[in-house]
Design an enzyme around this catalytic site. Structure first.
Site, PDB file in Angstrom:
ATOM      1  N   GLN A 174      36.134  43.253 -11.002  1.00  0.00           N
ATOM      2  CA  GLN A 174      37.637  43.076  -9.822  1.00  0.00           C
ATOM      3  C   GLN A 174      37.820  44.906 -10.288  1.00  0.00           C
ATOM      4  O   GLN A 174      38.040  45.465 -10.853  1.00  0.00           O
ATOM      5  CB  GLN A 174      38.616  42.580 -10.726  1.00  0.00           C
ATOM      6  CG  GLN A 174      39.861  42.848 -10.437  1.00  0.00           C
ATOM      7  CD  GLN A 174      41.229  41.762 -11.814  1.00  0.00           C
ATOM      8  OE1 GLN A 174      40.255  42.209 -12.786  1.00  0.00           O
ATOM      9  NE2 GLN A 174      41.996  41.957 -11.463  1.00  0.00           N
ATOM     10  N   GLU A 234      44.527  35.363 -12.542  1.00  0.00           N
ATOM     11  CA  GLU A 234      43.940  36.253 -14.122  1.00  0.00           C
ATOM     12  C   GLU A 234      44.423  35.807 -15.014  1.00  0.00           C
ATOM     13  O   GLU A 234      43.983  35.219 -16.032  1.00  0.00           O
ATOM     14  CB  GLU A 234      43.778  37.305 -13.848  1.00  0.00           C
ATOM     15  CG  GLU A 234      43.004  38.249 -14.907  1.00  0.00           C
ATOM     16  CD  GLU A 234      43.118  39.827 -14.671  1.00  0.00           C
ATOM     17  OE1 GLU A 234      43.892  40.077 -13.722  1.00  0.00           O
ATOM     18  OE2 GLU A 234      41.419  40.692 -15.221  1.00  0.00           O
TER      19      GLU A 234
HETATM   20  C1  LIG Z   1      39.615  44.199 -21.667  1.00  0.00           C
HETATM   21  C2  LIG Z   1      40.181  44.757 -20.601  1.00  0.00           C
HETATM   22  C3  LIG Z   1      39.142  44.836 -19.356  1.00  0.00           C
HETATM   23  C4  LIG Z   1      39.804  45.327 -17.357  1.00  0.00           C
HETATM   24  N1  LIG Z   1      39.345  44.780 -17.154  1.00  0.00           N
HETATM   25  C5  LIG Z   1      39.221  45.201 -15.869  1.00  0.00           C
HETATM   26  C6  LIG Z   1      39.039  45.123 -14.638  1.00  0.00           C
HETATM   27  O1  LIG Z   1      37.717  44.443 -14.364  1.00  0.00           O
HETATM   28  N2  LIG Z   1      39.760  45.879 -12.984  1.00  0.00           N
HETATM   29  C7  LIG Z   1      40.803  46.299 -13.672  1.00  0.00           C
HETATM   30  O2  LIG Z   1      40.762  46.233 -12.267  1.00  0.00           O
HETATM   31  N3  LIG Z   1      40.976  46.970 -14.599  1.00  0.00           N
HETATM   32  C8  LIG Z   1      40.915  45.873 -16.020  1.00  0.00           C
HETATM   33  N4  LIG Z   1      41.579  46.168 -17.118  1.00  0.00           N
HETATM   34  C9  LIG Z   1      42.859  47.382 -16.599  1.00  0.00           C
HETATM   35  C10 LIG Z   1      43.898  46.625 -17.164  1.00  0.00           C
HETATM   36  O3  LIG Z   1      44.682  46.113 -15.451  1.00  0.00           O
HETATM   37  C11 LIG Z   1      44.671  47.988 -17.580  1.00  0.00           C
HETATM   38  O4  LIG Z   1      44.051  48.510 -18.300  1.00  0.00           O
HETATM   39  C12 LIG Z   1      46.221  47.727 -17.602  1.00  0.00           C
HETATM   40  O5  LIG Z   1      47.092  47.454 -16.441  1.00  0.00           O
HETATM   41  C13 LIG Z   1      47.592  48.729 -18.081  1.00  0.00           C
HETATM   42  O6  LIG Z   1      46.897  49.808 -16.879  1.00  0.00           O
HETATM   43  P1  LIG Z   1      46.508  51.423 -17.753  1.00  0.00           P
HETATM   44  O7  LIG Z   1      45.938  50.714 -19.079  1.00  0.00           O
HETATM   45  O8  LIG Z   1      46.729  52.389 -16.581  1.00  0.00           O
HETATM   46  O9  LIG Z   1      47.997  51.654 -18.623  1.00  0.00           O
HETATM   47  P2  LIG Z   1      49.510  52.555 -18.222  1.00  0.00           P
HETATM   48  O10 LIG Z   1      49.944  51.373 -16.812  1.00  0.00           O
HETATM   49  O11 LIG Z   1      49.462  53.987 -17.820  1.00  0.00           O
HETATM   50  O12 LIG Z   1      50.603  51.927 -19.425  1.00  0.00           O
HETATM   51  C14 LIG Z   1      50.208  52.447 -20.190  1.00  0.00           C
HETATM   52  C15 LIG Z   1      51.230  52.108 -21.311  1.00  0.00           C
HETATM   53  O13 LIG Z   1      53.066  52.473 -20.597  1.00  0.00           O
HETATM   54  C16 LIG Z   1      53.402  50.839 -21.012  1.00  0.00           C
HETATM   55  N5  LIG Z   1      53.982  50.647 -19.044  1.00  0.00           N
HETATM   56  C17 LIG Z   1      53.770  51.187 -17.996  1.00  0.00           C
HETATM   57  N6  LIG Z   1      54.559  50.773 -16.934  1.00  0.00           N
HETATM   58  C18 LIG Z   1      55.023  50.205 -17.691  1.00  0.00           C
HETATM   59  C19 LIG Z   1      56.951  50.225 -17.085  1.00  0.00           C
HETATM   60  N7  LIG Z   1      57.241  49.945 -15.975  1.00  0.00           N
HETATM   61  N8  LIG Z   1      57.526  49.208 -18.125  1.00  0.00           N
HETATM   62  C20 LIG Z   1      57.118  49.145 -19.161  1.00  0.00           C
HETATM   63  N9  LIG Z   1      56.140  49.939 -19.518  1.00  0.00           N
HETATM   64  C21 LIG Z   1      55.444  50.571 -18.785  1.00  0.00           C
HETATM   65  C22 LIG Z   1      52.095  50.150 -20.466  1.00  0.00           C
HETATM   66  O14 LIG Z   1      52.547  48.561 -21.246  1.00  0.00           O
HETATM   67  C23 LIG Z   1      51.782  50.708 -21.401  1.00  0.00           C
HETATM   68  O15 LIG Z   1      51.652  50.751 -22.611  1.00  0.00           O
HETATM   69  C24 LIG Z   1      40.857  45.847 -17.799  1.00  0.00           C
HETATM   70  C25 LIG Z   1      41.225  45.780 -19.504  1.00  0.00           C
HETATM   71  C26 LIG Z   1      40.952  46.055 -20.802  1.00  0.00           C
HETATM   72  C27 LIG Z   1      42.194  46.221 -21.842  1.00  0.00           C
END
Ligand SMILES: Cc1cc2nc3c(=O)[nH]c(=O)nc-3n(C[C@H](O)[C@H](O)[C@H](O)COP(=O)(O)OP(=O)(O)OC[C@H]3O[C@@H](n4cnc5c(N)ncnc54)[C@H](O)[C@@H]3O)c2cc1C
Length: 376
Positions: A122, A240
């Site tokens: 994904q 998902e």
């Molecule tokens: C084990 C694992 C597997 C994964 N596999 C995939 C995959 O196969 N494909 C894929 O595309 N992605 C994958 N991901 C990524 C995952 O979808 C993202 O890490 C997740 O959506 C958060 O995005 P970010 O890491 O950019 O954090 P950010 O969006 O930068 O967030 C950082 C922090 O800020 C908070 N935050 C951000 N915006 C807001 C808001 N509007 N209101 C309140 N709080 C907020 C978040 O909750 C978080 O605590 C995976 C992640 C993990 C941990």
């Protein structure tokens, strides 16, 4: 009316499945990571499919059995009870194709995804677009009869051994940010795709950085219409986030059984037994909630924002379970076939991030289910 007892047909199905699992559950432990675990999971996936246990609620035209969704919960239950490896979770990507793909795309891609002959990943998240997915900047520019994709994806689970990627890219930079996106199926073997594994805290390399440098994608690989990428992505993440779709309920059921066995030893203090009992109650609540969600889905409609409730309950259960395991029993290998407790504990911390963070799920519940005012 909802019932949590098996119908006669479900009971027959359960008995047949139980007999199959008794004869086919792999004897050795599931490897903790790397290509060994990918090979192990793929072999398990193919065995489940070969004998008719994959795609239970999928249409028969694409290799499924066309059963009501509640059979997926029976599968998760029995797999957990047997101590078998988890049910492969990539099916949620296929759900996006079932809902939005053309007949040709479904025929071409779904049988391979369901059977485990083709591994999918994904490609949604980017370094600057996670929670705010609509901020993504990977571009898919028209070129000849198709597109050329350039950009960078991150946290892409299983990309190192995947054959295909369901990817979201910007096809119309002039459109409003949610509207200018399209979903594309990209072959991971195409020139211009580079995969760099990322080592996690538990030592595993499940997820990866994926670099896309001028990757050619035929026009027939756009899922939905160009500009429908946001809709396709939202369908995908709604599936998902349902614990039954990702097969995690089976992991929790297995872990709690092992933990209860450990806690039952006479030398364990009452506080440990109480903590294990609390984790058991959460696991059971989750199981019943999954049944209810699946029953609600039996009309074939895709899940919507309510899947965020499933995700929050699932995350809370997983983190509580492995926290109790660590607090009560330390880092010894205690949960058996899933490996050392520390590995599982560390992985459980990712549950509140993967598939959309808990903060984002709470906002979805607040705004879209409870209709509370938006935060300013
Ligand atoms: C084990 C694992 C597997 C994964 N596999 C995939 C995959 O196969 N494909 C894929 O595309 N992605 C994958 N991901 C990524 C995952 O979808 C993202 O890490 C997740 O959506 C958060 O995005 P970010 O890491 O950019 O954090 P950010 O969006 O930068 O967030 C950082 C922090 O800020 C908070 N935050 C951000 N915006 C807001 C808001 N509007 N209101 C309140 N709080 C907020 C978040 O909750 C978080 O605590 C995976 C992640 C993990 C941990």
């Amino acid at each position: 009316m909802l019932t949590y007892e098996d119908s006669p047909q479900e009971a027959d199905f359960r008995a047949a499945l139980r007999a199959w699992l008794a004869g086919h559950t792999p004897a050795g432990p599931r490897p903790l990571g790397g290509p060994e675990r990918a090979a192990f999971d793929t072999a398990w996936h193919r065995a489940l499919f070969r004998d008719g246990w994959m795609g239970l609620s999928w249409p028969a035209d694409y290799g499924g059995r066309g059963l009501p969704p509640v059979y997926e919960a029976v599968l998760a239950d029995e797999v957990g009870a047997a101590g078998a490896p988890p049910v492969p979770h990539s099916a949620f990507l296929g759900r996006a194709l079932l809902h939005h793909g053309t007949a040709e795309q479904r025929r071409r891609f779904l049988p391979g995804l369901l059977s485990g002959e083709e591994i999918w990943c994904q490609g949604f998240s980017e370094p600057d677009a996670g929670s705010d997915l609509a901020a993504l900047s990977t571009r898919a520019e028209p070129a000849g009869t198709g597109y050329v994709v350039t950009g960078r994806k991150i946290w892409t689970s299983d990309a190192a051994w995947a054959d295909r990627c369901l990817l979201v890219a910007r096809t119309d930079p002039g459109a409003a940010r949610h509207r200018g996106l399209s979903a594309l199926v990209v072959d991971m073997g195409e020139p211009g795709v580079t995969v760099r594994p990322i080592r996690q805290a538990n030592g595993d390399e499940e997820f990866n950085e994926v670099l896309l440098d001028g990757v050619r994608v035929p026009a027939g690989r756009v899922v939905g219409r160009p500009g429908d990428g946001w809709r396709v992505a939202m369908t995908t993440v709604a599936y998902e986030r349902g614990p039954a779709d990702i097969g995690f309920s089976s992991r929790y059921a297995r872990a709690i059984r092992r933990l209860a066995g450990q806690a039952a030893h006479a030398d364990r203090p009452p506080a440990v037994r109480r903590a294990v009992a609390r984790a058991f109650v959460h696991t059971e609540m989750l199981r019943l909630h999954v049944l209810r969600s699946l029953s609600a889905r039996s009309d074939g409609a895709p899940p919507g924002p309510e899947s965020s409730v499933d995700k929050l309950l699932s995350t809370r259960t997983e983190q509580l379970l492995y926290q109790v395991a660590m607090d009560a029993l330390g880092t010894a290998p205690l949960l058996g076939d899933e490996g050392p407790a520390l590995f599982d504990y560390l992985y459980s911390r990712a549950a509140s991030i993967a598939g959309g963070t808990s903060q984002i799920q709470r906002s979805i519940v607040a705004e879209r289910l409870l209709h509370l005012p938006r935060a300013r």
